[in-house]
Motif scaffolding. Sequence first.
Motif, PDB file in Angstrom:
ATOM      1  N   HIS A  10       0.845  -1.195   0.000  1.00 15.59           N
ATOM      2  CA  HIS A  10       0.000   0.000   0.000  1.00 15.59           C
ATOM      3  C   HIS A  10       0.880   1.245   0.000  1.00 15.59           C
ATOM      4  O   HIS A  10       2.093   1.160   0.222  1.00 15.59           O
ATOM      5  N   THR A  12       0.720   5.211   1.679  1.00 14.03           N
ATOM      6  CA  THR A  12      -0.023   6.065   2.616  1.00 14.03           C
ATOM      7  C   THR A  12       0.428   7.513   2.468  1.00 14.03           C
ATOM      8  O   THR A  12       1.629   7.802   2.463  1.00 14.03           O
ATOM      9  N   HIS A 220       4.498   7.181   3.479  1.00 13.65           N
ATOM     10  CA  HIS A 220       5.372   6.010   3.325  1.00 13.65           C
ATOM     11  C   HIS A 220       4.856   5.080   2.236  1.00 13.65           C
ATOM     12  O   HIS A 220       3.721   5.201   1.802  1.00 13.65           O
ATOM     13  N   ALA A 222       4.569   0.899   1.507  1.00 16.89           N
ATOM     14  CA  ALA A 222       4.692  -0.425   2.129  1.00 16.89           C
ATOM     15  C   ALA A 222       4.884  -1.474   1.045  1.00 16.89           C
ATOM     16  O   ALA A 222       4.220  -1.443   0.001  1.00 16.89           O
ATOM     17  N   TYR A 258       8.705  -1.094  10.076  1.00 16.13           N
ATOM     18  CA  TYR A 258       9.013   0.191   9.438  1.00 16.13           C
ATOM     19  C   TYR A 258      10.508   0.476   9.567  1.00 16.13           C
ATOM     20  O   TYR A 258      11.119   0.154  10.586  1.00 16.13           O
ATOM     21  N   GLU A 268       7.818   0.511   4.699  1.00 20.22           N
ATOM     22  CA  GLU A 268       7.149  -0.439   5.581  1.00 20.22           C
ATOM     23  C   GLU A 268       7.160  -1.777   4.851  1.00 20.22           C
ATOM     24  O   GLU A 268       7.161  -1.807   3.613  1.00 20.22           O
TER      25      GLU A 268
END
Length: 321
Positions: A10, A12, A220, A222, A258, A268
């Motif tokens: 993902h 963010t 961030h 991931a 993280y 992440e």
Amino acid sequence: MPANVPGIHHVTCITGDVQKNVDFYVGVLGLRFIKKTVNFDVPDTYHIYFGDYVGTPGSAMTFFGWPHLPCRPAGSGQVTVVSFAVPNRSLQFWTGRLRDLNVEASRVSRFGIDTLVLKDFDSIQIELVGEASDERWQPWPDSPVDPHHQIRSFHSVTLCEESDLNTIQFLTDTMGFRKVASEDNRTRFETGAGGPSSVLDVLDAPEAPVGEEAAGTVHHVAWRATNDAHELDWREVLVKSGRNVTPVIERKYFRSIYFREPGGVLFEIATDQPGFTVDEPAEALGSSLQLPPQYEGRREDLKFNLTPIVVPTTAARGAGR
Ligand code: ZN
């Protein structure tokens, strides 16, 4: 060395206006609003998620709603572009749709792939890249965008670096990314099986301002771990390589570690399990406020502080069709 991370899990970002953000990602880009929860570390603020029908890992774009933060342009040490994959034949459709909805977009070619460049409500740079795979995608039948043209997943993220040397060395030597191409100050890498959702570009940008945490920036990115053991193996590798890595943190929809890559971008690693249907069925995703157990007792309190969100209905599939 453990198996490579297969790709993006993902991304963010930070929005200054949750409602306008939802209007854009659902009403314009046609993603499904799949989760309404709070930031687990700042529980009086929203954390909202968009994705394909079930938020398949590799499709989830998420936002912290932090209206108190100033809006600033992104800079070095950050992800500065988030790219989504759409079928190449759909770029004409998207050009028309964005024009009809008064969203400015320009067409560029990167490594020979046609791409539309636009900005979301908070001025985060978004791309629609005409290179998609249907392999892991679950279409959302009620999207305002016809399934033929829907966003399939992420295509890639672009990291902006004051100097790209240490980042490139870290990506290839520690994380097992493969360099696949370079163009001007941009170097392209792939992980796992390659292709859409496994791509990362690094920009060498010594002139760029240093990025800071602000509305309109990416917080961030991931990367996927296929299971808990895979994540723990990666944690060990990263710790041995000198990264400062958090312990595994329970995030309800995935378990996460993280760390920062050498250029400062927050990475992440998140597990594919258990996914977004852990607390509401697929057909009801995003329909009610979901809280982790530690905040359930404060539900009424928290709800009072969160402005209600109206998710655009899907009657408007007409635009640009
Ligand atoms: Zn995350």
